[in-house]
Design a protein around this motif. Structure first.
Motif, mmCIF file in Angstrom:
data_model
loop_
_atom_site.group_PDB
_atom_site.id
_atom_site.type_symbol
_atom_site.label_atom_id
_atom_site.label_comp_id
_atom_site.label_asym_id
_atom_site.label_seq_id
_atom_site.Cartn_x
_atom_site.Cartn_y
_atom_site.Cartn_z
ATOM 1 N N LEU A 255 -15.490 33.984 26.641
ATOM 2 C CA LEU A 255 -16.688 34.274 25.826
ATOM 3 C C LEU A 255 -16.432 35.422 24.849
ATOM 4 O O LEU A 255 -17.124 35.557 23.841
ATOM 5 N N ILE A 256 -15.460 36.277 25.178
ATOM 6 C CA ILE A 256 -15.233 37.479 24.374
ATOM 7 C C ILE A 256 -14.309 37.132 23.197
ATOM 8 O O ILE A 256 -13.162 36.737 23.399
ATOM 9 N N PRO A 257 -14.814 37.242 21.966
ATOM 10 C CA PRO A 257 -13.998 36.861 20.792
ATOM 11 C C PRO A 257 -12.778 37.772 20.635
ATOM 12 O O PRO A 257 -12.857 38.973 20.908
ATOM 13 N N ASN A 258 -11.665 37.196 20.199
ATOM 14 C CA ASN A 258 -10.436 37.969 19.972
ATOM 15 C C ASN A 258 -10.351 38.493 18.542
ATOM 16 O O ASN A 258 -9.526 39.349 18.234
ATOM 17 N N GLU A 259 -11.173 37.942 17.651
ATOM 18 C CA GLU A 259 -11.115 38.359 16.240
ATOM 19 C C GLU A 259 -12.533 38.568 15.731
ATOM 20 O O GLU A 259 -13.510 38.210 16.394
ATOM 21 N N SER A 260 -12.647 39.166 14.562
ATOM 22 C CA SER A 260 -13.981 39.384 13.986
ATOM 23 C C SER A 260 -13.931 39.197 12.474
ATOM 24 O O SER A 260 -12.874 39.335 11.851
ATOM 25 N N LYS A 261 -15.110 38.879 11.903
ATOM 26 C CA LYS A 261 -15.212 38.714 10.454
ATOM 27 C C LYS A 261 -15.864 39.929 9.796
ATOM 28 O O LYS A 261 -15.679 40.182 8.616
ATOM 29 N N PHE A 351 -18.567 41.419 14.625
ATOM 30 C CA PHE A 351 -19.295 40.156 14.471
ATOM 31 C C PHE A 351 -18.327 39.049 14.058
ATOM 32 O O PHE A 351 -17.410 39.285 13.258
ATOM 33 N N THR A 352 -18.563 37.832 14.558
ATOM 34 C CA THR A 352 -17.735 36.692 14.113
ATOM 35 C C THR A 352 -18.594 35.637 13.414
ATOM 36 O O THR A 352 -18.179 34.504 13.253
ATOM 37 N N PRO A 357 -21.546 35.100 19.360
ATOM 38 C CA PRO A 357 -21.737 36.346 20.114
ATOM 39 C C PRO A 357 -21.054 37.516 19.402
ATOM 40 O O PRO A 357 -19.996 37.335 18.791
ATOM 41 N N PHE A 358 -21.667 38.693 19.473
ATOM 42 C CA PHE A 358 -21.029 39.880 18.899
ATOM 43 C C PHE A 358 -20.775 40.908 19.989
ATOM 44 O O PHE A 358 -21.415 40.897 21.039
#
Length: 378
Positions: A255-261, A351-352, A357-358
């Motif tokens: 669930l935890i993003p590895n990258e962000s925008k 944030f992605t 999810p953030f």
């Protein structure tokens, strides 16, 4: 059984074991508190089958006499009445005596009570735990880890496993995760242990909340002993047993993003206060929704509106904004809970996308992380 004890010390221990006593139980004797008097001191026990708490009041502590013992023995007394009686006694000491027919006399100053007791032999035995695998960490660190995760457990019984906090022990490191499927709290810390074993257990959120209320904010080490279906927390004068939840906790790592925008770095206190103000109106609407928009690379706009009440807009200066422009909505309550848990001067929010999810992290350390799912409004 007959002994005289310092009332304040007795009340303190009684308050602790009362946290495990339930008035709603299928085993009537568990509505009582068990007293066991030995030559070493007085042991109090409370249990509701899920949680069992035992506190030990030694005869002598720091060279002060706490308990004077005339006769050893044991009794179970109705918890609610007994607790109220002891709290309201007039003097600093209290004398308790049990006669042959389980009649229990309580005397302090000019106040005398006589209450009916129950046979302590009928009180269920506490779990016998082999202390082969003992893990240790400072009490104040354990309290912080509980506080920073337990608020995110689910309050719904539709998925009972989510009403607990997932503890994973690996390579002498403890990782705690809680989620109600709308948000996630994650915290890790090193353990003091020579063992190199792995464990994965789920501890009921209710148990951890009660444990947190009892523990002192000290740097003394607390011992933790794990079995298949129980966990024991042990300090000098306290044993706290909790059952574990059965079932497999979902894999939350994906669930935890590895990258962000978009990355935003903010002063946590200013941001929390702005979200708190926006939530004043958001509470009146549905889901406590707050809107968040980036403005250039130096500030964000926080707003909320309630058709019945009105609208609030606030501009908050940031340390930096990198990446794409963003508009997103989320629960103000969830964000405030997350910010209070992180407890850091500066935070980074990654944030992605508006519907992804953030993640909130402390700038100071990577031991804590909070994740929140957005709400569709834009």
């Amino acid at each position: 059984m007959k002994f005289t004890i310092q009332r304040d010390r007795f009340v303190e221990s009684l308050q602790d074991v009362m946290k495990a006593v339930s008035s709603r139980t299928t085993i009537p004797i568990l509505t009582g508190v068990k007293l066991l008097v030995t030559d070493e001191g007085v042991t109090l026990t409370g249990s509701d089958s899920d949680i069992s708490i035992e506190t030990i009041i030694p005869k002598i502590e720091d060279e002060h006499v706490i308990v004077e013992i005339e006769r050893t023995g044991s009794i179970v007394l109705q918890a609610r009445f007994f607790n109220d009686i002891i709290r309201k006694l007039p003097e600093d000491t209290v004398m308790i005596e049990v006669k042959d027919n389980l009649q229990t006399f309580i005397k302090s100053g000019n106040a005398e009570f006589s209450i009916n007791g129950l046979d302590a032999e009928e009180y269920p035995r506490l779990p016998q735990i082999e202390e082969e695998e003992v893990y240790k960490l400072p009490t104040d660190l354990l309290k912080a880890m509980i506080r920073q995760t337990v608020f995110a457990v689910s309050t719904s019984e539709t998925r009972p496993i989510l009403t607990g906090v997932h503890w994973r022990i690996e390579k002498n490191e403890l990782t705690c995760v809680a989620t109600d499927s709308h948000r996630l709290a994650w915290r890790k810390a090193p353990l003091e242990s020579d063992l190199n074993h792995s464990h994965s257990v789920v501890i009921p959120g209710k148990s951890l909340n009660e444990l947190n209320k009892i523990l002192d904010d000290s740097q003394d080490l607390i011992e933790m002993v794990l079995t298949q279906n129980q966990i024991l927390f042990k300090t000098k004068n306290l044993l706290f047993f909790s059952r574990l939840l059965e079932g497999n906790y979902p894999d939350t790592s994906r669930l935890i993003p590895n990258e962000s925008k978009t990355d935003v770095i903010l002063n946590a206190k200013e941001f929390l206060q702005a979200i708190d103000r926006a939530s004043l109106l958001a509470r009146e609407g549905r889901n406590n929704v707050v809107k968040f928009s980036t403005i250039g690379n130096e500030s964000v706009e926080i707003s909320s509106d309630s058709p019945e009440i009105g609208r609030v807009v606030e501009i908050v200066q940031t340390q930096s904004i990198t990446g794409e422009e963003l508009k997103i909505s989320f629960s103000g309550k969830y964000l405030m809970d997350a910010l209070k848990a992180i407890d850091s001067a500066e935070i980074k929010i990654s944030f992605t996308g508006a519907m992804r999810p953030f993640v909130l992290r402390s700038i100071d350390n990577d031991f804590i992380l909070q994740l929140i799912l957005p709400v569709r409004t834009f």
